[in-house]
Write an enzyme that holds these catalytic residues in place. Structure first.
Site, short mmCIF file in Angstrom:
data_model
loop_
_atom_site.label_atom_id
_atom_site.label_comp_id
_atom_site.label_asym_id
_atom_site.label_seq_id
_atom_site.Cartn_x
_atom_site.Cartn_y
_atom_site.Cartn_z
N HIS A 81 0.81 -1.22 0.00
CA HIS A 81 0.00 0.00 0.00
C HIS A 81 0.84 1.27 0.00
O HIS A 81 0.32 2.36 0.19
CB HIS A 81 -0.93 0.03 1.22
CG HIS A 81 -1.95 -1.08 1.22
ND1 HIS A 81 -2.97 -1.14 0.31
CD2 HIS A 81 -2.09 -2.17 2.01
CE1 HIS A 81 -3.71 -2.22 0.56
NE2 HIS A 81 -3.20 -2.86 1.58
N CYS A 178 -31.21 4.94 20.87
CA CYS A 178 -30.20 5.90 20.43
C CYS A 178 -30.92 7.16 19.92
O CYS A 178 -30.52 8.29 20.19
CB CYS A 178 -29.37 5.34 19.27
SG CYS A 178 -28.88 3.60 19.38
N HIS A 182 -29.94 11.06 20.40
CA HIS A 182 -29.13 11.64 19.33
C HIS A 182 -29.92 12.26 18.16
O HIS A 182 -29.36 13.01 17.38
CB HIS A 182 -28.12 10.62 18.81
CG HIS A 182 -27.08 10.28 19.83
ND1 HIS A 182 -26.23 11.22 20.36
CD2 HIS A 182 -26.77 9.12 20.45
CE1 HIS A 182 -25.41 10.64 21.23
NE2 HIS A 182 -25.73 9.36 21.32
N CYS A 223 -22.64 3.68 25.33
CA CYS A 223 -24.00 4.22 25.24
C CYS A 223 -25.03 3.16 25.61
O CYS A 223 -26.01 3.47 26.28
CB CYS A 223 -24.26 4.82 23.86
SG CYS A 223 -23.51 6.48 23.68
C1 HEC Z 1 0.63 -8.63 0.05
C2 HEC Z 1 -0.06 -7.38 -0.17
C3 HEC Z 1 -0.82 -6.74 0.98
C4 HEC Z 1 -0.38 -6.52 2.27
C5 HEC Z 1 0.91 -6.93 2.91
C6 HEC Z 1 -1.45 -5.77 2.92
N1 HEC Z 1 -2.47 -5.57 2.06
FE1 HEC Z 1 -4.13 -4.43 2.38
N2 HEC Z 1 -4.86 -4.96 0.57
C7 HEC Z 1 -4.19 -5.71 -0.37
C8 HEC Z 1 -5.08 -5.94 -1.50
C9 HEC Z 1 -4.73 -6.73 -2.76
C10 HEC Z 1 -6.29 -5.30 -1.19
C11 HEC Z 1 -7.55 -5.29 -2.05
C12 HEC Z 1 -8.56 -6.31 -1.59
C13 HEC Z 1 -8.07 -7.73 -1.62
O1 HEC Z 1 -7.85 -8.25 -2.69
O2 HEC Z 1 -7.88 -8.32 -0.53
C14 HEC Z 1 -6.11 -4.69 0.11
C15 HEC Z 1 -7.06 -3.91 0.74
C16 HEC Z 1 -6.84 -3.16 1.89
C17 HEC Z 1 -7.75 -2.20 2.44
C18 HEC Z 1 -9.10 -1.81 1.86
C19 HEC Z 1 -8.90 -0.94 0.63
C20 HEC Z 1 -10.19 -0.56 -0.03
O3 HEC Z 1 -10.11 0.17 -1.04
O4 HEC Z 1 -11.27 -0.96 0.42
C21 HEC Z 1 -7.17 -1.68 3.58
C22 HEC Z 1 -7.74 -0.63 4.51
C23 HEC Z 1 -5.91 -2.36 3.74
N3 HEC Z 1 -5.74 -3.23 2.70
C24 HEC Z 1 -5.03 -2.13 4.79
C25 HEC Z 1 -3.88 -2.90 5.00
C26 HEC Z 1 -3.06 -2.81 6.19
C27 HEC Z 1 -3.30 -1.83 7.35
C28 HEC Z 1 -2.08 -3.73 6.06
C29 HEC Z 1 -1.04 -4.11 7.08
C30 HEC Z 1 -1.58 -4.53 8.39
C31 HEC Z 1 -2.26 -4.37 4.76
N4 HEC Z 1 -3.36 -3.86 4.15
C32 HEC Z 1 -1.40 -5.33 4.23
C33 HEC Z 1 -2.91 -6.17 -0.28
C34 HEC Z 1 -2.13 -6.14 0.86
C1 HEC Z 2 -29.31 8.61 27.33
C2 HEC Z 2 -28.83 9.27 26.14
C3 HEC Z 2 -28.04 8.44 25.12
C4 HEC Z 2 -28.45 7.31 24.46
C5 HEC Z 2 -29.75 6.55 24.60
C6 HEC Z 2 -27.37 6.99 23.54
N1 HEC Z 2 -26.36 7.88 23.65
FE1 HEC Z 2 -24.75 8.02 22.44
N2 HEC Z 2 -24.01 9.52 23.58
C7 HEC Z 2 -24.66 10.11 24.65
C8 HEC Z 2 -23.81 11.12 25.24
C9 HEC Z 2 -24.15 11.99 26.45
C10 HEC Z 2 -22.62 11.12 24.49
C11 HEC Z 2 -21.37 11.99 24.71
C12 HEC Z 2 -21.58 13.33 24.12
C13 HEC Z 2 -21.81 13.23 22.63
O1 HEC Z 2 -20.85 13.16 21.86
O2 HEC Z 2 -22.99 13.13 22.24
C14 HEC Z 2 -22.80 10.13 23.43
C15 HEC Z 2 -21.87 9.90 22.42
C16 HEC Z 2 -22.11 9.09 21.32
C17 HEC Z 2 -21.24 8.98 20.17
C18 HEC Z 2 -19.94 9.75 19.94
C19 HEC Z 2 -20.16 10.99 19.10
C20 HEC Z 2 -18.89 11.72 18.78
O3 HEC Z 2 -18.96 12.73 18.06
O4 HEC Z 2 -17.82 11.31 19.25
C21 HEC Z 2 -21.79 8.06 19.33
C22 HEC Z 2 -21.24 7.58 18.01
C23 HEC Z 2 -23.01 7.60 19.97
N3 HEC Z 2 -23.17 8.24 21.16
C24 HEC Z 2 -23.86 6.63 19.42
C25 HEC Z 2 -24.95 6.11 20.12
C26 HEC Z 2 -25.70 4.97 19.66
C27 HEC Z 2 -25.44 4.22 18.38
C28 HEC Z 2 -26.66 4.73 20.61
C29 HEC Z 2 -27.65 3.60 20.67
C30 HEC Z 2 -27.04 2.26 20.76
C31 HEC Z 2 -26.54 5.76 21.62
N4 HEC Z 2 -25.48 6.56 21.30
C32 HEC Z 2 -27.39 5.91 22.68
C33 HEC Z 2 -25.94 9.82 25.08
C34 HEC Z 2 -26.71 8.78 24.62
#
Ligand code: HEC
Ligand code: HEC
Length: 262
Positions: A81, A178, A182, A223
């Site tokens: 990559h 949620c 939210h 949450c």
């Molecule tokens: C030997 C080659 C190779 C290595 C090493 C490798 N990758 Fe990949 N990676 C690929 C190929 C090829 C794809 C395209 C999808 C597929 O064929 O698996 C891909 C796809 C991806 C994607 C998604 C890209 C998309 O467009 O959706 C991510 C993110 C990614 N690799 C991250 C990593 C990371 C982080 C590492 C190391 C931990 C890593 N890869 C190591 C070959 C590699």
């Molecule tokens: C009782 C209220 C409440 C409920 C229900 C709730 N959350 Fe939250 N959530 C919060 C509060 C408070 C925070 C921290 C402040 C913020 O970023 O909104 C938070 C933060 C988050 C964040 C981070 C946002 C950011 O910008 O970093 C995500 C994502 C999220 N909630 C998703 C969910 C999802 C998915 C659910 C349901 C499974 C859920 N929440 C249910 C109150 C709630």
């Protein structure tokens, strides 16, 4: 009525103890979509904006090193990559998506693990472990500023509906979805926090409360636990579907990873 329920009831009026399905399943107005960044104090915004002050960059730097390292793997990420390879800029903004080989919904962390096993002859990295957080922070940081853009198609739609159902389903002892916090109450304060629209564009995020970087699924667990529901596992199908729903719901927001949040 329990104390937590009361506190939340004050905010949400009739939300507690009412198990009837919610007639209002309106999605967030796409014209009103705003990042969690808008609800931060100016100090936290400044911390996120400055790469030297943003603690998330410790993980980005570590991830960049792991990306280049060939240690304990058959080929470094960079060997495929890096320059002349398959670029990863903008990739995080298009996840979650379907992995062509398995046909399953996959997020960025899952995709990195697919490369570990398929292309590096290595074991998958543990969710919420330092290495996977570092690699996902690094890869996500390559999409900073780019708009979240996951296009729904026939294969993604069932997962999207599953995630949307999760978002609108009341759960836990507080019996809240949620959606109640939210969609209906963003901008209002709850126990010292300002409720945002709950978008995913800043993840992985450095949370001051965690004192560390964490994934979106960790935030979901917080949450869910906050309404006293049993949280799902990291990388579960439920949370992957929810992640997809949030990506579509937050379409157009700029990727901020690694964001800083309270
Ligand atoms: C030997 C080659 C190779 C290595 C090493 C490798 N990758 Fe990949 N990676 C690929 C190929 C090829 C794809 C395209 C999808 C597929 O064929 O698996 C891909 C796809 C991806 C994607 C998604 C890209 C998309 O467009 O959706 C991510 C993110 C990614 N690799 C991250 C990593 C990371 C982080 C590492 C190391 C931990 C890593 N890869 C190591 C070959 C590699
Ligand atoms: C009782 C209220 C409440 C409920 C229900 C709730 N959350 Fe939250 N959530 C919060 C509060 C408070 C925070 C921290 C402040 C913020 O970023 O909104 C938070 C933060 C988050 C964040 C981070 C946002 C950011 O910008 O970093 C995500 C994502 C999220 N909630 C998703 C969910 C999802 C998915 C659910 C349901 C499974 C859920 N929440 C249910 C109150 C709630």
């Amino acid at each position: 009525m329990k104390r937590g329920c009361l506190a939340v009831a004050l905010l949400l009026l009739s939300a507690c103890g009412d198990a009837a399905p919610d007639p209002d399943r309106a999605d967030l107005d796409p014209n009103a979509v705003v990042s969690g960044y808008a609800f931060l104090t100016p100090e936290t915004q400044a911390q996120q904006d400055d790469d030297f002050l943003n603690p998330g960059f410790l993980w980005v730097d570590r991830g960049a090193k792991l990306f280049r390292s060939g240690e304990a793997v058959s080929a470094s990420c960079a060997s495929c990559h890096g320059a002349g390879g398959r670029p990863l800029e903008g990739v995080a903004a298009r996840y979650p998506r379907i992995d062509e080989a398995t046909g399953k919904l996959t997020n960025l962390e899952g995709r990195i693990n697919v490369c570990r096993t398929r292309h590096q002859a290595a074991k998958p990295l543990a969710h919420e472990g330092e290495d996977l957080l570092a690699l996902s922070a690094y890869v996500a940081s390559l999409s900073r500023g780019m708009p979240v853009s996951v296009q729904l198609d026939d294969r993604l739609r069932p997962y999207y509906e599953q995630g949307r159902d999760y978002f609108f389903t009341r759960r836990g002892q507080l019996n809240l979805a949620c959606h109640h916090c939210h969609d209906r109450n963003w901008g209002r304060s709850l126990r010292g926090d300002t409720i945002s629209q709950g978008h995913a564009n800043g993840f992985p995020t450095y949370r001051l409360e965690w004192q560390t970087l964490g994934s979106l699924h960790r935030r979901f667990r917080d949450c869910d636990t906050g309404v006293r529901a049993e949280p799902m596992s990291l990388a579960s199908e439920e949370y992957l579907a929810l992640e997809l729903y949030l990506a579509v719901r937050g379409a157009g927001l700029a990727v901020e990873a690694p964001a800083v949040r309270p």
